[in-house]
Design an enzyme around this catalytic site. Structure first.
Site, PDB file in Angstrom:
ATOM      1  N   GLY A  53       0.834  -1.205   0.000  1.00 12.09           N
ATOM      2  CA  GLY A  53       0.000   0.000   0.000  1.00 12.09           C
ATOM      3  C   GLY A  53       0.866   1.251   0.000  1.00 12.09           C
ATOM      4  N   ARG A 109      -5.192  -2.005   9.635  1.00 11.94           N
ATOM      5  CA  ARG A 109      -5.345  -3.478   9.658  1.00 11.94           C
ATOM      6  C   ARG A 109      -5.572  -3.940  11.093  1.00 11.94           C
ATOM      7  NH1 ARG A 109      -3.760  -5.784   4.582  1.00 11.94           N
ATOM      8  NH2 ARG A 109      -2.417  -4.353   3.450  1.00 11.94           N
ATOM      9  N   MET A 129      -7.762   3.376   9.448  1.00 13.48           N
ATOM     10  CA  MET A 129      -7.120   2.193   8.867  1.00 13.48           C
ATOM     11  C   MET A 129      -6.160   1.610   9.897  1.00 13.48           C
ATOM     12  SD  MET A 129      -6.281   3.012   4.905  1.00 13.48           S
ATOM     13  CE  MET A 129      -7.521   2.819   3.648  1.00 13.48           C
ATOM     14  N   ARG A 168      -3.605   7.818   3.582  1.00 10.00           N
ATOM     15  CA  ARG A 168      -2.377   7.467   2.848  1.00 10.00           C
ATOM     16  C   ARG A 168      -1.927   8.612   1.955  1.00 10.00           C
ATOM     17  NH1 ARG A 168      -3.731   1.253   1.343  1.00 10.00           N
ATOM     18  NH2 ARG A 168      -3.291   1.955  -0.760  1.00 10.00           N
ATOM     19  N   ARG A 206     -22.921  10.007  14.343  1.00  9.92           N
ATOM     20  CA  ARG A 206     -22.730   9.709  12.927  1.00  9.92           C
ATOM     21  C   ARG A 206     -21.400   8.981  12.787  1.00  9.92           C
ATOM     22  NH1 ARG A 206     -27.168  11.274  12.964  1.00  9.92           N
ATOM     23  NH2 ARG A 206     -28.246  12.728  11.578  1.00  9.92           N
ATOM     24  N   GLU A 226      -9.953  -0.043  12.372  1.00 11.58           N
ATOM     25  CA  GLU A 226     -10.689  -0.958  11.471  1.00 11.58           C
ATOM     26  C   GLU A 226     -10.560  -2.424  11.870  1.00 11.58           C
ATOM     27  OE1 GLU A 226      -9.164  -0.796   7.467  1.00 11.58           O
ATOM     28  OE2 GLU A 226      -7.155  -1.376   8.057  1.00 11.58           O
ATOM     29  N   THR A 230       4.887   2.367   6.130  1.00 13.90           N
ATOM     30  CA  THR A 230       3.486   1.970   6.242  1.00 13.90           C
ATOM     31  C   THR A 230       2.762   2.899   7.198  1.00 13.90           C
ATOM     32  OG1 THR A 230       1.911   0.343   7.133  1.00 13.90           O
ATOM     33  CG2 THR A 230       4.141   0.166   7.939  1.00 13.90           C
ATOM     34  N   ILE A 231       1.528   3.213   6.870  1.00 14.54           N
ATOM     35  CA  ILE A 231       0.721   4.025   7.786  1.00 14.54           C
ATOM     36  C   ILE A 231       0.327   3.196   9.005  1.00 14.54           C
ATOM     37  CG2 ILE A 231      -0.195   5.480   5.937  1.00 14.54           C
ATOM     38  CD1 ILE A 231      -2.931   4.009   6.417  1.00 14.54           C
ATOM     39  N   ASP A 232       0.432   1.866   8.904  1.00 17.27           N
ATOM     40  CA  ASP A 232      -0.033   1.010  10.009  1.00 17.27           C
ATOM     41  C   ASP A 232       0.975   0.960  11.166  1.00 17.27           C
ATOM     42  OD1 ASP A 232      -2.050   0.454   8.216  1.00 17.27           O
ATOM     43  OD2 ASP A 232      -1.228  -1.479   7.609  1.00 17.27           O
TER      44      ASP A 232
HETATM   45  O1  F6P Z   1      -1.541  -1.416   5.003  1.00 21.54           O
HETATM   46  C1  F6P Z   1      -1.992  -0.156   4.666  1.00 21.54           C
HETATM   47  C2  F6P Z   1      -3.494  -0.145   4.510  1.00 21.54           C
HETATM   48  O2  F6P Z   1      -3.895   1.176   4.175  1.00 21.54           O
HETATM   49  C3  F6P Z   1      -4.268  -0.650   5.717  1.00 21.54           C
HETATM   50  O3  F6P Z   1      -4.325   0.277   6.762  1.00 21.54           O
HETATM   51  C4  F6P Z   1      -5.597  -0.969   5.085  1.00 21.54           C
HETATM   52  O4  F6P Z   1      -6.306  -1.949   5.785  1.00 21.54           O
HETATM   53  C5  F6P Z   1      -5.164  -1.527   3.742  1.00 21.54           C
HETATM   54  O5  F6P Z   1      -3.885  -0.991   3.458  1.00 21.54           O
HETATM   55  C6  F6P Z   1      -6.099  -1.216   2.609  1.00 21.54           C
HETATM   56  O6  F6P Z   1      -5.602  -1.906   1.508  1.00 21.54           O
HETATM   57  P1  F6P Z   1      -6.125  -1.693   0.026  1.00 21.54           P
HETATM   58  O7  F6P Z   1      -5.437  -0.478  -0.504  1.00 21.54           O
HETATM   59  O8  F6P Z   1      -5.690  -2.909  -0.670  1.00 21.54           O
HETATM   60  O9  F6P Z   1      -7.595  -1.506   0.100  1.00 21.54           O
END
Ligand code: F6P
Length: 359
Positions: free
Chosen positions: A11, A185, A183, A269, A260, A233, A139-141
């Site tokens: 990603g 994961r 996001m 990202r 909401r 998520e 990675t943003i994660d």
């Molecule tokens: O690993 C980075 C990420 O943005 C996660 O946070 C997210 O779950 C996933 O990629 C989304 O992946 P895709 O771009 O395949 O939908």
């Protein structure tokens, strides 16, 4: 004169162009030739190999801050890893990569990727023998073990923070709570860091159990009728399905709390790379080029305090919580998560934020 290549995989996140710019600049100063592999390992599988020679003008300084990757991160071409895994053709895929690298006659390859790409590279390390493989974590994660930061994380926290800053004003006007789904994961770090930065009243992450009744009581006890509930998520709620933010929102509505949902999605990202990520990209690029100079291989650059060091990929893989990737069951990936003693958890509870069931 060395001949090196750089590619970005997995990603995208903000900071990839900065790291490309810094690698090309540092390599040029050393008098090396630099190639960019387009579309990550997919580019190596294409015929002809999707590769370009790069110079300091390819990603000029004024564009280095832009999100996305100039080199792209993957494209469904003839054969890519996911397809190979799904169809039992991993051997063929690995051979294709190996043949492409032999053809390119590289001294070194810089792989800017996440834990999936690093795990794959380590597990299939034969592909990279005869060259120096140096991985740069992005990675943003922020779910890569043994580094104090990954490129892209700080920008994602910034993006989420400014997103929530905006909706807080709407929340206040309408006396509403917003359940914001981040996001990340199965790693809750992005939600935790952004939640604290924003001043969320509750932060739910996959690593920590929570109780919906406790959450409801907590929100009702807040001396306001609006605010942010940050939901990673990766959380689950037994007996419920659908998007985590929707599940929580339904529970709040049932308890009489007006709310909401909001989904910042891929905005996390995107965005101009914040200074922290640019500095990190610069440090990691220098560290990677030094590692190549020193003939290191199968290493990852890692931030340790203020310094950038290299750590063996073997240590990265051994240090992570190794789990099967649900999207690619053929591969086990080394992940990092929020640890129970993470100082930010203490900070959150000291701020009166609900972060789940204590003890
Ligand atoms: O690993 C980075 C990420 O943005 C996660 O946070 C997210 O779950 C996933 O990629 C989304 O992946 P895709 O771009 O395949 O939908």
């Amino acid at each position: 004169m060395k001949k090196i290549a750089i590619m970005t995989t997995g990603g995208d996140c903000s900071g990839l162009n900065t790291v490309i710019n810094r690698v090309v600049l540092g390599a040029s100063i050393r008098g090396w030739r630099v190639y960019g592999i387009v579309d990550g390992t997919d580019g190596l599988c294409c015929k002809p190999i999707n590769v370009i020679e790069m110079n300091t003008e390819t990603v000029p300084i004024e564009n280095a801050r832009l999100a996305g990757s100039f080199l792209h991160n993957g494209h469904a071409c003839m054969l890519n890893f996911e397809k190979a895994a799904q169809t039992g053709r991993i051997k063929e895929f690995n051979k294709t990569l190996r043949d492409a690298l032999i053809k390119l006659k590289l001294d070194a390859l810089i792989l800017v990727g996440g834990n999936g790409s690093f795990s794959l590279a380590w597990l299939n390390r034969e592909i990279y023998r005869d060259l120096s493989l140096v991985c740069i974590p992005k990675t943003i994660d922020f779910d890569i073990p043994l580094t104090d930061r990954t490129i892209g994380f700080d920008t994602a926290v910034e993006q989420l923070t400014s997103y929530c800053d905006q909706i807080l004003l709407t929340a206040r006007s309408h006396h509403r709570w917003f359940v914001v789904q981040t996001m990340g994961r199965d790693c809750g770090r992005l939600a935790l860091y952004a939640g604290i930065a924003v001043g969320a009243d509750a932060i739910l992450v996959p690593e920590i159990k929570f109780d919906v009744d406790e959450l409801v009581q907590h929100i009702k006890s807040v001396n306001r009728d609006y605010g942010i509930i940050m939901v990673s998520e990766g959380i689950t709620l037994r007996g419920h399905s659908g998007r985590p933010a929707d599940m929580i929102a339904r529970k709040l509505t049932a308890a009489g709390i007006t709310n909401r949902t909001a989904f910042p999605d891929y905005v996390q990202r995107a965005g101009d790379t914040v200074a922290g990520d640019r500095l990190l990209a610069a440090k990691m690029a220098t560290c990677a080029l030094d590692a190549i100079e020193n003939n290191e291989t199968y290493v990852m650059t890692a931030l340790r305090g203020n310094d950038c060091v290299t750590v063996p990929l073997a240590e990265f893989y051994a240090a992570g919580d190794v789990r099967a990737d649900p999207n690619i069951p053929a591969v086990k990936t080394a992940n990092a998560y929020i640890e129970p003693d993470d100082p930010l958890l203490r900070v959150a509870s000291d701020l009166g934020v609900y972060v789940g069931v204590s003890g």
